[in-house]
Design a protein around this motif. Structure first.
Motif, PDB file in Angstrom:
ATOM      1  N   CYS A  63      -1.808  -7.202   0.356  1.00  0.00           N
ATOM      2  CA  CYS A  63      -3.213  -6.794   0.305  1.00  0.00           C
ATOM      3  C   CYS A  63      -4.137  -7.960   0.655  1.00  0.00           C
ATOM      4  O   CYS A  63      -4.451  -8.789  -0.215  1.00  0.00           O
ATOM      5  N   PRO A  64      -4.590  -8.057   1.900  1.00  0.00           N
ATOM      6  CA  PRO A  64      -5.495  -9.148   2.281  1.00  0.00           C
ATOM      7  C   PRO A  64      -6.891  -8.942   1.711  1.00  0.00           C
ATOM      8  O   PRO A  64      -7.258  -7.841   1.276  1.00  0.00           O
ATOM      9  N   GLU A  65      -7.689 -10.006   1.731  1.00  0.00           N
ATOM     10  CA  GLU A  65      -9.054  -9.958   1.208  1.00  0.00           C
ATOM     11  C   GLU A  65      -9.943  -9.128   2.137  1.00  0.00           C
ATOM     12  O   GLU A  65      -9.824  -9.196   3.362  1.00  0.00           O
TER      13      GLU A  65
ATOM     14  N   THR B  73      -0.106   3.313  13.856  1.00  0.00           N
ATOM     15  CA  THR B  73      -0.060   1.997  14.485  1.00  0.00           C
ATOM     16  C   THR B  73       0.376   0.979  13.425  1.00  0.00           C
ATOM     17  O   THR B  73       0.346   1.275  12.220  1.00  0.00           O
ATOM     18  N   PRO B  74       0.787  -0.228  13.824  1.00  0.00           N
ATOM     19  CA  PRO B  74       1.153  -1.236  12.816  1.00  0.00           C
ATOM     20  C   PRO B  74       0.033  -1.496  11.821  1.00  0.00           C
ATOM     21  O   PRO B  74       0.297  -1.668  10.625  1.00  0.00           O
ATOM     22  N   ALA B  75      -1.225  -1.529  12.289  1.00  0.00           N
ATOM     23  CA  ALA B  75      -2.345  -1.766  11.369  1.00  0.00           C
ATOM     24  C   ALA B  75      -2.481  -0.632  10.366  1.00  0.00           C
ATOM     25  O   ALA B  75      -2.661  -0.856   9.161  1.00  0.00           O
ATOM     26  N   VAL B  76      -2.383   0.612  10.838  1.00  0.00           N
ATOM     27  CA  VAL B  76      -2.493   1.764   9.940  1.00  0.00           C
ATOM     28  C   VAL B  76      -1.334   1.785   8.953  1.00  0.00           C
ATOM     29  O   VAL B  76      -1.511   2.113   7.776  1.00  0.00           O
ATOM     30  N   ARG B  77      -0.148   1.393   9.405  1.00  0.00           N
ATOM     31  CA  ARG B  77       1.005   1.350   8.502  1.00  0.00           C
ATOM     32  C   ARG B  77       0.761   0.346   7.371  1.00  0.00           C
ATOM     33  O   ARG B  77       1.050   0.637   6.205  1.00  0.00           O
ATOM     34  N   ARG B  78       0.225  -0.820   7.710  1.00  0.00           N
ATOM     35  CA  ARG B  78      -0.064  -1.820   6.674  1.00  0.00           C
ATOM     36  C   ARG B  78      -1.175  -1.345   5.742  1.00  0.00           C
ATOM     37  O   ARG B  78      -1.149  -1.609   4.534  1.00  0.00           O
ATOM     38  N   ILE B  79      -2.158  -0.651   6.296  1.00  0.00           N
ATOM     39  CA  ILE B  79      -3.239  -0.101   5.469  1.00  0.00           C
ATOM     40  C   ILE B  79      -2.684   0.902   4.472  1.00  0.00           C
ATOM     41  O   ILE B  79      -3.046   0.901   3.284  1.00  0.00           O
ATOM     42  N   LEU B  80      -1.795   1.766   4.928  1.00  0.00           N
ATOM     43  CA  LEU B  80      -1.201   2.769   4.033  1.00  0.00           C
ATOM     44  C   LEU B  80      -0.414   2.112   2.906  1.00  0.00           C
ATOM     45  O   LEU B  80      -0.516   2.520   1.742  1.00  0.00           O
TER      46      LEU B  80
END
Length: 505
Positions: free
Chosen positions: A460-462, A263-270
């Motif tokens: 990298c957000p807080e 998902t877009p969220a998982v992609r950003r997490i990776l």
């Protein structure tokens, strides 16, 4: 003081049982880097090895750690976090024994490979276990404790080098490397007294056992119930319905979810989690820790005892500033600490490059005193800057951002990238500085640290103070959306009053 529960609801701070979070990171495996930095001086003399062999010896541990890190995630999803810690200790113990008894270079290399697999397991499981058992308010501090053990282990290694150097050559380096078996043996048995991760227990459909653990680590039964409810919700349990069956195959399908259909969220997490691992060693920490004797020698510190004493100072500095990081990470946040750390790294790497360049271009043994002082001070400043931010936050941040279902195997991929970068730096540093000079090598690291700062700022957000079950939501918005959300809306900004043109002065 109130703490945020597992799902963001207020509850008492969970501090009853913090000790287990640090236990997985026994100093034995981490002492290896500190020990090896000094042991290589004696291995070269005893076994008549060349620089290429020493580079391979230094880096092969991290290459073999890939095997451990890439399998540890699946293993820990299958047998649990606690038994994975014990397995890591046993593997490292076997490697230490082989290195301590090595009659030749080939056996030493095999022992280092075995130890590397154990290091891969430990690097993956320690922060994951700490993240999953800690409350949101103290998670950053407890997840940073493995880094304190790394630093303490390196310090032990430096001190051991100094005193064991007095043994006969044939016994000195073997004793240095073999002593790592003792704490590993203690950890392999002692871990059985630690609680299992409640989040792993929930994923296995063992919610009652998870509640027992949560009641040990929470201050009140009510807080334990709140945290269990939020963990069950994140794991896919729905109130009023039968509990889902435990996942089969020990985390099967996770890699597909992460890399084939994210998902877009998982992609950003990776991107964030793998990126911090990618950049950690590009700041030059492995070059400074592993090759600090050569750096001090290049700076004009001549005798072997002086060099080993100076490396002890590096170990003390690293340990002290890791402790500062542990005190600050849950107070000032991950982003301010990490970016401030990179600013210190950039400045110290540039100063080290300048000092070593001036020394290298001076006549032998006649380097400018200011350049020698600058180079030595820059080493200690770099170690302090790295230890107060980039070192501990890399492990804490990369473990806490994953959703529960992806955490173990996602962390294992991050550790694999970390070990690749570590091996790349440690196995090529001597060749690099011979090609572009030792000063030029550290100027290069300074430039790479600038790139790392830009990456962390934008991607990298807080995560400070957020429950694990909330962090995926943070990554559901991109950088631009987060910036727009943080910026005050035009309607909320007070405009200055418009002066009345008819009013008299």
């Amino acid at each position: 003081m109130a703490a945020t529960g597992a799902g963001g609801r207020a509850g008492p701070t969970s501090t009853r049982w913090p000790a287990p979070s640090s236990a997985p990171s026994s100093p034995s495996s981490w002492a290896d880097s500190g020990v090896m930095s000094g042991a290589m001086l004696f291995i070269k003399e005893d076994l008549k090895t060349n620089d290429t062999q020493l580079q391979v010896l230094a880096g092969i541990l991290n290459v073999c750690a890939l095997v451990g890190s890439l399998t540890a995630g699946r293993v820990s999803d299958w047998v649990g976090r606690r038994l994975t810690i014990s397995l890591a200790a046993c593997i490292f113990l076997a490697g230490s024994v082989l290195m301590g008894l090595a009659p030749n270079f080939a056996t030493l290399l095999v022992g280092r490979c075995v130890a590397g697999v154990g290091v891969g397991y430990a690097l993956m499981i320690a922060p994951v276990y700490a993240v999953e058992i800690a409350s949101a308010e103290i998670r950053g501090s407890l997840t940073s404790l493995p880094e304190i053990c790394i630093s303490f282990g390196i310090l032990i290694g430096y001190v051991a080098n100094y005193f064991l150097a007095k043994l006969p050559l044939v016994y000195g380096w073997r004793t240095m490397l073999g002593l790592g078996a003792l704490p590993s043996a203690v950890l392999a048995v002692g871990v059985l007294a630690m609680p299992e991760s409640p989040r792993w227990l929930v994923m296995q459909g063992r919610a009652e056992e998870a509640l027992v653990v949560l009641r040990k680590v929470c201050n009140t039964a009510e807080e334990a119930d709140v945290r269990l409810a939020d963990i069950k919700s994140a794991a896919g349990f729905v109130e009023g319905e039968a509990a889902p069956a435990p996942p089969s195959g020990g985390g099967k399908g996770v890699m597909k979810e992460m890399f084939l259909h994210p998902t877009p969220a998982v992609r950003r997490i990776l991107v964030a989690a793998l990126g911090v691992h990618f950049f950690q060693h590009l700041t030059g920490i492995e070059a400074v820790v592993l090759y600090s004797p050569r750096i001090f020698k290049a700076a004009g510190i001549a005798t072997r005892n002086q060099i080993l004493a100076a490396t002890i100072g590096v170990g003390v500095t690293k340990t002290v500033f890791i402790m500062v990081a542990i005190l600050l990470v849950d107070r000032v946040g991950r982003r301010p600490l990490y970016l401030s750390s990179l600013a210190g790294i950039i400045a110290s790497m540039a100063c080290l490059g300048l000092g070593l360049t001036v020394i290298e271009r001076s006549a032998p043994h006649h380097g400018a005193p200011w350049a020698v002082a600058l180079a030595i001070a820059a080493v200690f400043t770099f170690v302090a800057a790295f230890s107060v931010g980039v070192g501990p936050i890399t492990w804490a941040y990369s473990s806490e951002v994953y959703p529960l279902r992806l955490r173990a195997q996602g962390a294992s991929v991050g550790v694999a990238i970390n070990r690749i970068m570590n091996a790349g730096v440690s196995m090529t540093f001597v060749t690099l500085y011979k090609a572009i000079t030792i000063g030029g090598a550290f100027f290069l690291f300074a430039g790479l640290a600038v790139v790392a700062a830009a990456f962390f700022y934008f991607f990298c957000p807080e995560t400070q103070g957020r429950a694990l079950e909330e962090i995926e939501e943070v990554f559901s918005r991109g950088w631009r959306a987060r910036q727009r959300q943080q910026a005050p809306s035009p309607s909320s900004v007070e405009l200055p009053p418009v002066p009345d043109s008819k009013a008299r002065p």
